[in-house]
Design an enzyme around this catalytic site. Structure first.
Site, PDB file in Angstrom:
ATOM      1  N   SER A  37     -23.700 -13.906 -37.747  1.00  0.00           N
ATOM      2  CA  SER A  37     -23.937 -12.488 -37.511  1.00  0.00           C
ATOM      3  C   SER A  37     -23.766 -11.733 -38.819  1.00  0.00           C
ATOM      4  O   SER A  37     -23.004 -12.168 -39.701  1.00  0.00           O
ATOM      5  CB  SER A  37     -22.929 -11.936 -36.485  1.00  0.00           C
ATOM      6  OG  SER A  37     -23.009 -10.520 -36.400  1.00  0.00           O
ATOM      7  N   TYR A  55     -14.254 -11.005 -33.338  1.00  0.00           N
ATOM      8  CA  TYR A  55     -15.608 -11.571 -33.351  1.00  0.00           C
ATOM      9  C   TYR A  55     -16.127 -11.660 -34.782  1.00  0.00           C
ATOM     10  O   TYR A  55     -16.661 -12.698 -35.200  1.00  0.00           O
ATOM     11  CB  TYR A  55     -16.528 -10.700 -32.500  1.00  0.00           C
ATOM     12  CG  TYR A  55     -17.984 -11.098 -32.545  1.00  0.00           C
ATOM     13  CD1 TYR A  55     -18.454 -12.176 -31.811  1.00  0.00           C
ATOM     14  CD2 TYR A  55     -18.896 -10.378 -33.322  1.00  0.00           C
ATOM     15  CE1 TYR A  55     -19.798 -12.543 -31.848  1.00  0.00           C
ATOM     16  CE2 TYR A  55     -20.233 -10.730 -33.364  1.00  0.00           C
ATOM     17  CZ  TYR A  55     -20.684 -11.809 -32.628  1.00  0.00           C
ATOM     18  OH  TYR A  55     -22.014 -12.164 -32.676  1.00  0.00           O
TER      19      TYR A  55
END
Length: 256
Positions: free
Chosen positions: A148, A161
């Site tokens: 990501s 995350y």
């Protein structure tokens, strides 16, 4: 003179995790469209079967296998099933992920912390380890880890995350360096904001989305299909000299 199709995956066996929806579903369908036999995997087999049926209806080849990559015994089981049934694995797309906590990083509880680490770090690590060994035993292959942009710039209220996705980026490079001599290429995809159920806290909240778009030069979020093409490149013969790369597909977010 015929031009070779460098994106041809005919005869390849591909495993895509988190493939029941979103980026994983789009990727599974695209790999199948280019000739791969795709093993569609997620925690629940029922959702995978819907994707398999769609692939078959479009003329592709696929099957469903359940696997929760946060559970070691399930990781071991899926690779044993693949080896027993197909004898090899050529492509692995680590896409399944967890993000149970959306809020201040200091409010992350132990349960949310552990679940995110177990899936996004330990899961990716051992999926890659088992996958690379199976690939190496049968001529090599390609692994893509879906990381990501948050692994480069931590997302607000996405602390743990983001930390795990930074680890995936480092993991990708470590596996790439050590697995190149055994014929296994390892790369990462770094998606920006994408319109998926997984990212609903961002893309479905108008106030948060408006703020996020200020940092995306293309001024929109991506669709899952826009990520699948990058994965296709990374696993295909077109990327035969590409390993250790972290490919940003983010509408220019990391340029700002």
């Amino acid at each position: 003179m015929a031009t070779p199709n460098t994106f041809d995956l005919s005869g390849k066996i591909a495993l895509v995790t988190g493939a029941s929806r979103g980026i994983g579903e789009s990727t599974a369908k695209l790999l199948a469209a280019h000739g791969a036999h795709v093993i569609v995997s997620s925690r629940k087999i029922e959702a995978c079967l819907d994707v398999v049926e769609a692939i078959k209806a479009a003329g592709g080849s696929a099957e469903a296998m359940a696997c929760h990559i946060g559970e070691m015994e399930q990781i071991e089981a899926i690779f044993k099933s693949i080896e027993d049934k197909h004898g090899r694995l050529d492509i692995l797309v680590n896409n399944a992920a967890a993000n149970p906590h959306f809020g201040p990083i200091v409010d992350t509880d132990v349960s949310a912390f552990q679940k995110t680490v177990d899936v996004n770090i330990r899961g990716y690590f051992f999926m890659s380890s088992y996958g690379a060994k199976l690939m190496a035993a049968h001529g090599g292959g390609a692994i893509v880890n879906v990381a990501s942009v948050n692994g480069m710039i931590p997302g607000v209220f996405q602390g743990i995350y983001s930390i795990t996705k930074a680890a995936v980026i480092s993991m990708t490079k470590a596996f790439a360096k050590e697995c190149a001599p055994i014929g296994v290429r390892v790369n990462a995809l770094l998606p920006g904001a994408t319109d998926t159920k997984f990212a609903a806290a961002l893309v479905k909240n108008p106030a948060i989305l408006e703020k996020a778009l200020e940092h995306i030069p293309m001024n929109r979020v991506a669709q899952p299909d826009e990520m699948a093409g990058a994965v296709l490149y990374l696993v295909s013969p077109a990327a035969s000299y590409t390993t250790g790369t972290c490919l940003n597909v983010d509408g220019g977010y990391l340029l700002v």
